[in-house]
Design an enzyme around this catalytic site. Structure first.
Site, short mmCIF file in Angstrom:
data_model
loop_
_atom_site.label_atom_id
_atom_site.label_comp_id
_atom_site.label_asym_id
_atom_site.label_seq_id
_atom_site.Cartn_x
_atom_site.Cartn_y
_atom_site.Cartn_z
N ARG A 59 0.80 -1.23 0.00
CA ARG A 59 0.00 0.00 0.00
C ARG A 59 0.83 1.28 0.00
O ARG A 59 0.55 2.21 -0.75
CB ARG A 59 -0.94 0.03 1.22
N THR A 60 1.82 1.34 0.87
CA THR A 60 2.57 2.59 0.99
C THR A 60 3.25 2.90 -0.33
O THR A 60 3.17 4.02 -0.84
CB THR A 60 3.61 2.48 2.13
N LYS A 88 25.33 -5.00 -5.24
CA LYS A 88 26.79 -5.07 -5.45
C LYS A 88 27.55 -4.52 -4.26
O LYS A 88 28.77 -4.48 -4.27
CB LYS A 88 27.19 -4.27 -6.70
N ARG A 109 11.75 3.71 2.57
CA ARG A 109 11.42 2.69 3.57
C ARG A 109 12.68 1.86 3.79
O ARG A 109 13.32 1.43 2.82
CB ARG A 109 10.27 1.80 3.11
N HIS A 137 6.20 5.51 11.23
CA HIS A 137 5.54 5.48 9.93
C HIS A 137 4.59 6.69 9.89
O HIS A 137 3.38 6.55 9.99
CB HIS A 137 4.77 4.16 9.79
C1 NCD Z 1 2.56 -1.31 7.98
C2 NCD Z 1 4.07 -1.15 7.99
O1 NCD Z 1 4.72 -1.39 6.96
O2 NCD Z 1 4.55 -0.72 9.03
N1 NCD Z 1 2.05 -1.48 6.68
C3 NCD Z 1 1.69 -0.37 5.99
O3 NCD Z 1 2.51 0.44 5.61
N2 NCD Z 1 0.39 -0.13 5.84
C4 NCD Z 1 2.05 -2.30 8.92
C5 NCD Z 1 2.56 -3.70 8.88
O4 NCD Z 1 3.34 -4.07 8.01
O5 NCD Z 1 2.16 -4.46 9.76
#
Ligand code: NCD
Length: 313
Positions: A59-60, A88, A109, A137
């Protein structure tokens, strides 16, 4: 209102002021209208966003891509670093410098806490933290709060119950602190088994903000008073000992029966993915569930708003 977010990075929910949050929320509502009426526009034409994801994401990642494209911008989409020079052995330091030359902002991320913040030392382009290990997050927390206000009108007076992996869950680290920043009139229930309790530095932070918090491992005890039930996945990837994960992964199961004592007007949230049946499928169609509808759409609108504010004066 002056756009104080222009050109800024967003690493922690503590980086932004309540006035800036209001600005983001107002713009989010405008983006909602824009998507509903025209799908988008060209306000980010010739701007490029790099999505640099060292950890898996559904999703993100895709909502940031969608957000940029709906506003006419371009993308460098890296969902996993497998086919890049990171394989590498290229350093994080060099990698972010490369993408800061090719694009106007970086959405990062990483599996390690603090890496998006570290990136801001190496480059001058804005960085958005899309999740750093068991750290934070912030964009998830922003649209979660937006969704709560949209559904329940305001934060003051609400009882918000966070349940599951509060130790490793970065979404609840950001969400609890954002709630405490925006209202002292919320009650936050922290429901977790002893092994997965909220880190002390965060509970101390919440207490310093004068928010009422209650820690327990018993969901039934707090469910009847709850206005927002926020369920999380036990974060398998953060465990050294997988047998410990197996013991804890289904500690809480939210199903129809469990929800019998809950308020009719409550909302049920989850950042997703649901990975161990912590919310049963039968709850998906409950009218209180928002995790498969508005929580998702608001993620797109809020990320559109944020990119617009960061990239356009
Ligand atoms: C979350 C994350 O990546 O922290 N997912 C997300 O971005 N919606 C929650 C999770 O992975 O449990």
């Amino acid at each position: 209102m002056v756009n104080t977010i222009f050109g800024k990075s967003l690493i922690s929910v503590l980086d932004i002021t309540p006035a800036e949050i209001k600005l983001i929320f107002n713009r989010t509502s405008q983006m909602r209208k824009l998507v509903m009426t025209k799908g988008g526009d060209d306000r980010l034409k010739h701007r490029i966003m790099t999505a640099l994801f060292y950890e898996p994401s559904t999703r993100t990642f895709s909502s940031f891509i969608s957000a940029m494209q709906r506003l006419g911008g371009g993308i460098i989409p890296l969902n996993g670093m497998k086919n890049t020079s990171v394989e590498k052995g290229e350093s994080f330091h060099h990698t972010v410098q490369v993408f800061s030359r090719y694009s106007d902002c970086l959405v990062i991320r990483h599996y390690q806490v603090g890496l998006p913040r570290l990136a801001t030392n190496y480059i001058t382009k804005p960085v958005i933290n899309a999740g750093d290990g068991f750290g934070e997050h912030p964009t998830q927390a922003l649209f979660d709060v937006y969704t709560i206000i949209e559904k329940l009108g305001q934060l003051d007076g609400l009882t918000i119950t966070l349940v599951g992996d509060l130790k490793f869950g970065r979404t609840v680290h950001s969400l609890s602190q954002l709630l405490a920043r925006l209202s002292t009139q919320v009650v936050i229930n922290l429901v977790a088994p002893t092994q997965l309790r909220m880190p002390v530095d965060i509970t101390e932070n919440l207490q310093n903000r004068k928010v009422k918090i209650q820690e327990t491992d018993n969901l039934d005890e707090v469910l009847p008073q709850t206005d927002v039930l926020y369920v999380t996945r036990v974060q398998k990837e953060r465990f050294d000992d997988l047998s410990e994960y197996e013991k804890l992964k289904s500690y809480y199961i939210v199903d129809k029966k469990k929800l019998k004592t809950a308020k009719k007007k409550m909302i049920i949230m989850h950042p997703l993915p649901i990975a161990a049946g912590e919310i049963q499928n039968e709850v998906d169609s409950d009218s209180r569930s928002v995790y498969l509808n508005s929580e998702l759409s608001n993620g797109l609108y809020l990320r559109m708003a944020l990119l617009d504010l960061i990239l356009n004066k």
